[in-house]
Design a protein around this motif. Sequence first.
Motif, PDB file in Angstrom:
ATOM      1  N   LYS A 136      71.900  74.160  28.989  1.00 23.53           N
ATOM      2  CA  LYS A 136      72.092  74.822  30.279  1.00 23.53           C
ATOM      3  C   LYS A 136      73.550  74.720  30.719  1.00 23.53           C
ATOM      4  O   LYS A 136      74.265  73.795  30.375  1.00 23.53           O
ATOM      5  N   ASP A 137      73.951  75.673  31.503  1.00 27.24           N
ATOM      6  CA  ASP A 137      75.312  75.692  32.032  1.00 27.24           C
ATOM      7  C   ASP A 137      75.400  74.732  33.218  1.00 27.24           C
ATOM      8  O   ASP A 137      74.591  74.786  34.133  1.00 27.24           O
ATOM      9  N   MET A 138      76.390  73.862  33.197  1.00 25.86           N
ATOM     10  CA  MET A 138      76.494  72.832  34.233  1.00 25.86           C
ATOM     11  C   MET A 138      77.435  73.225  35.370  1.00 25.86           C
ATOM     12  O   MET A 138      77.714  72.410  36.238  1.00 25.86           O
ATOM     13  N   SER A 139      77.942  74.474  35.385  1.00 25.30           N
ATOM     14  CA  SER A 139      78.875  74.843  36.453  1.00 25.30           C
ATOM     15  C   SER A 139      78.192  74.797  37.821  1.00 25.30           C
ATOM     16  O   SER A 139      78.786  74.346  38.794  1.00 25.30           O
ATOM     17  N   TRP A 140      76.936  75.265  37.908  1.00 22.06           N
ATOM     18  CA  TRP A 140      76.194  75.201  39.172  1.00 22.06           C
ATOM     19  C   TRP A 140      76.004  73.747  39.583  1.00 22.06           C
ATOM     20  O   TRP A 140      76.158  73.410  40.753  1.00 22.06           O
ATOM     21  N   ASP A 141      75.682  72.900  38.636  1.00 22.61           N
ATOM     22  CA  ASP A 141      75.501  71.478  38.920  1.00 22.61           C
ATOM     23  C   ASP A 141      76.786  70.852  39.454  1.00 22.61           C
ATOM     24  O   ASP A 141      76.751  70.064  40.399  1.00 22.61           O
ATOM     25  N   LEU A 142      77.909  71.198  38.851  1.00 21.90           N
ATOM     26  CA  LEU A 142      79.193  70.637  39.279  1.00 21.90           C
ATOM     27  C   LEU A 142      79.568  71.117  40.674  1.00 21.90           C
ATOM     28  O   LEU A 142      79.962  70.315  41.525  1.00 21.90           O
ATOM     29  N   VAL A 143      79.439  72.402  40.925  1.00 18.04           N
ATOM     30  CA  VAL A 143      79.751  72.948  42.253  1.00 18.04           C
ATOM     31  C   VAL A 143      78.845  72.321  43.306  1.00 18.04           C
ATOM     32  O   VAL A 143      79.294  71.905  44.373  1.00 18.04           O
ATOM     33  N   CYS A 144      77.578  72.233  42.993  1.00 15.71           N
ATOM     34  CA  CYS A 144      76.606  71.658  43.917  1.00 15.71           C
ATOM     35  C   CYS A 144      76.901  70.169  44.156  1.00 15.71           C
ATOM     36  O   CYS A 144      76.862  69.700  45.298  1.00 15.71           O
ATOM     37  N   ALA A 145      77.203  69.437  43.102  1.00 16.53           N
ATOM     38  CA  ALA A 145      77.517  68.011  43.238  1.00 16.53           C
ATOM     39  C   ALA A 145      78.755  67.815  44.101  1.00 16.53           C
ATOM     40  O   ALA A 145      78.799  66.916  44.946  1.00 16.53           O
ATOM     41  N   LEU A 146      79.751  68.663  43.921  1.00 15.65           N
ATOM     42  CA  LEU A 146      80.971  68.569  44.710  1.00 15.65           C
ATOM     43  C   LEU A 146      80.700  68.891  46.180  1.00 15.65           C
ATOM     44  O   LEU A 146      81.165  68.170  47.073  1.00 15.65           O
ATOM     45  N   LEU A 147      79.940  69.955  46.439  1.00 15.77           N
ATOM     46  CA  LEU A 147      79.597  70.303  47.825  1.00 15.77           C
ATOM     47  C   LEU A 147      78.776  69.209  48.500  1.00 15.77           C
ATOM     48  O   LEU A 147      79.002  68.882  49.672  1.00 15.77           O
ATOM     49  N   LEU A 148      77.831  68.651  47.771  1.00 10.48           N
ATOM     50  CA  LEU A 148      77.011  67.573  48.331  1.00 10.48           C
ATOM     51  C   LEU A 148      77.855  66.347  48.651  1.00 10.48           C
ATOM     52  O   LEU A 148      77.686  65.727  49.709  1.00 10.48           O
TER      53      LEU A 148
END
Length: 148
Positions: free
Chosen positions: A2-14
């Motif tokens: 899976k692509d982790m870009s969404w995870d990274l953006v979400c982790a940063l926003l959180l």
Amino acid sequence: AKDMSWDLVCALLLFIGNVGHLGVLSYKVLKFTELEDDYLNPTDFARTMNSLVPYELAGQGVLVVLVLLNWMFSFSSLKFFVLFVMGTHLAIQGMRHADKKIVDASRIWDKNHKKEVQRNIILGLVFGGVVFFALLYNLVAALTYVKR
């Protein structure tokens, strides 16, 4: 994989959102200290505390929804733990503020009311601190993810 870009953006926003929430809680501690040291009158203290409540609840609500969406798309027990802690804290605050204001200026010198306000601020800091370290770990995990 899976692509982790969404995870990274979400982790940063959180993480940024949680740091902002901790900033609001620290501001509450500062105001409470000013009240105890007689630099702030009870009416101003109550007005400040009560004006922060809607913004704090809205910010926490957004963070809980973001954690929920992130957890739905990439299951992990850490994200479930963060969702559980943040959701519990939001529910506790929501129930407490549903029918009354957090601080009543006329009761601020009542020892029980003052202790309750102090306990609520400290409880918020504990919840926020636990979530901070979990989200920090989540951010590091998202940053160091290697696509296989």
